[in-house]
Design a protein around this motif. Structure first.
Motif, mmCIF file in Angstrom:
data_model
loop_
_atom_site.group_PDB
_atom_site.id
_atom_site.type_symbol
_atom_site.label_atom_id
_atom_site.label_comp_id
_atom_site.label_asym_id
_atom_site.label_seq_id
_atom_site.Cartn_x
_atom_site.Cartn_y
_atom_site.Cartn_z
ATOM 1 N N ALA B 57 37.949 42.275 30.552
ATOM 2 C CA ALA B 57 39.189 41.541 31.493
ATOM 3 C C ALA B 57 39.116 42.376 32.667
ATOM 4 C CB ALA B 57 40.259 42.746 30.451
ATOM 5 N N ASN B 58 38.389 43.072 33.225
ATOM 6 C CA ASN B 58 39.332 43.191 34.910
ATOM 7 C C ASN B 58 38.185 42.687 35.336
ATOM 8 O OD1 ASN B 58 38.684 45.028 36.723
ATOM 9 N ND2 ASN B 58 36.620 45.127 36.469
ATOM 10 N N GLN B 59 37.627 41.768 35.178
ATOM 11 C CA GLN B 59 36.848 40.196 36.111
ATOM 12 C C GLN B 59 38.149 39.048 35.700
ATOM 13 O OE1 GLN B 59 35.521 39.612 38.188
ATOM 14 N NE2 GLN B 59 34.724 42.190 38.184
ATOM 15 N N PRO B 61 41.515 37.866 35.719
ATOM 16 C CA PRO B 61 42.252 37.343 37.326
ATOM 17 C C PRO B 61 41.119 36.418 38.274
ATOM 18 C CG PRO B 61 42.967 40.079 37.129
ATOM 19 C CD PRO B 61 41.707 39.580 36.077
ATOM 20 N N LYS B 62 40.324 36.843 37.966
ATOM 21 C CA LYS B 62 39.464 36.339 39.344
ATOM 22 C C LYS B 62 38.959 34.935 38.201
ATOM 23 C CE LYS B 62 37.548 39.594 42.586
ATOM 24 N NZ LYS B 62 36.760 39.637 43.348
ATOM 25 N N ALA B 73 51.511 27.780 41.704
ATOM 26 C CA ALA B 73 50.563 29.353 42.144
ATOM 27 C C ALA B 73 51.052 30.256 41.919
ATOM 28 C CB ALA B 73 49.802 28.970 44.418
ATOM 29 N N ALA B 74 51.446 30.910 42.509
ATOM 30 C CA ALA B 74 52.499 32.486 42.763
ATOM 31 C C ALA B 74 52.827 32.346 40.752
ATOM 32 C CB ALA B 74 54.017 32.273 43.196
ATOM 33 N N GLN B 77 49.370 32.921 39.637
ATOM 34 C CA GLN B 77 48.513 34.457 40.233
ATOM 35 C C GLN B 77 49.277 35.503 39.246
ATOM 36 O OE1 GLN B 77 48.156 35.153 44.402
ATOM 37 N NE2 GLN B 77 49.578 36.663 43.590
ATOM 38 N N ARG B 81 47.254 37.948 37.074
ATOM 39 C CA ARG B 81 47.180 39.465 37.042
ATOM 40 C C ARG B 81 47.877 40.491 35.819
ATOM 41 N NH1 ARG B 81 50.852 40.839 40.992
ATOM 42 N NH2 ARG B 81 49.910 43.460 41.027
ATOM 43 N N GLY B 84 44.611 40.401 33.376
ATOM 44 C CA GLY B 84 43.682 41.430 33.765
ATOM 45 C C GLY B 84 44.294 43.098 33.013
ATOM 46 N N TRP B 85 45.885 42.814 33.374
ATOM 47 C CA TRP B 85 46.204 44.628 33.304
ATOM 48 C C TRP B 85 46.351 44.950 31.868
ATOM 49 C CZ3 TRP B 85 46.523 48.852 36.520
ATOM 50 C CH2 TRP B 85 45.837 48.318 37.946
ATOM 51 N N VAL B 88 43.163 44.945 29.541
ATOM 52 C CA VAL B 88 42.345 46.627 30.535
ATOM 53 C C VAL B 88 43.449 47.426 29.960
ATOM 54 C CG1 VAL B 88 42.187 47.738 32.046
ATOM 55 C CG2 VAL B 88 40.875 45.375 32.578
#
Lengths: 103, 131
Positions: B57-59, B61-62, B73-74, B77, B81, B84-85, B88
């Protein structure tokens, strides 16, 4: 990981990352927020890109930067801001989003 | 075979994940029942599973694929994020439940916490697609 710590150690670069957390921005839009020369700003972008914290999207002559941070890296950014992981003086932002509306 | 830096990182992460699971299973098998109770082995495996969730999960967002042209795009993104959060924190909750909760309730609590994180991500994804 060293490149990440190096990137996060500079307050200007941290400010750039905080700006990008709201969404992708053009290089010019970001540079306009700081009182530094374009070459200096380019160097900051290069360090952030080398650390893999941002990615550049080039369309013609326009460059848009996107945030590319893992959760841990974002947490480190937060810690660095709070606990002052700082190796050099901050470049004062001209129009910081945090200072909007204040004189 | 030429591997890019990204490929090597992915490969190493997958090997690390497999190693953690194999090591946990091996330790549980070897140590129980003399040094580790069945409950202890279950806790150990639960913590290892939670650690894997946190690691991936840490990865997120990438590595999450972009949502094509559905979102700006916003928004994409922001969704990455959030994913991911949420995952995690869900993974950390999963680990904490197996570490701290009474063993007969640990599985339920751990799944509830991680399930809530997944549900929040799905809701946010649906919201992003609809709007």
């Amino acid at each position: 990981m060293n490149t990440v710590f190096k990137a996060l150690s500079d307050p200007t670069r941290r400010s750039v990352l905080q700006l990008l957390q709201a969404g992708p921005l053009g290089a010019g839009e970001i540079a306009a927020q700081f009182a530094v020369s374009k070459p200096t700003m380019s160097a900051h972008f290069a360090v952030l890109a080398e650390a893999g914290l941002i990615v550049a999207d080039k369309q013609g002559r326009a460059i848009t930067y996107h945030l590319n941070m893992s959760v841990l890296e974002e947490a480190l950014l937060g810690f660095a801001g709070v606990f002052g992981l700082q190796l050099q003086r901050a470049t004062p932002p001209l129009r910081s989003p945090h200072l909007k509306g204040k004189s | 075979m030429n591997l890019t830096h990204h490929d090597r990182t992915q490969l190493l992460r997958a090997l690390l994940a497999a190693g953690i699971l194999l090591l946990t299973a091996g330790v549980s098998k070897i140590a129980s029942p003399a040094f580790l109770s069945a409950d202890g082995a279950a806790r150990l495996l639960g913590i290892a599973m939670g650690a894997l969730v946190v690691m991936y999960a840490n990865q997120a967002p990438k590595i999450l694929a972009p949502l094509a042209s559905r979102c700006s795009a916003a928004h994409t993104q922001a969704l990455r994020r959030f994913t991911g959060w949420a995952l995690v924190l869900g993974g950390l909750g999963y680990m904490a439940a197996w570490l701290l909760a009474p063993v007969d309730q640990a599985a339920t609590l751990a799944l509830a916490l991680l399930g809530t994180a997944f549900a929040l991500v799905l809701l946010r994804l649906l919201h992003a697609i609809v709007h």
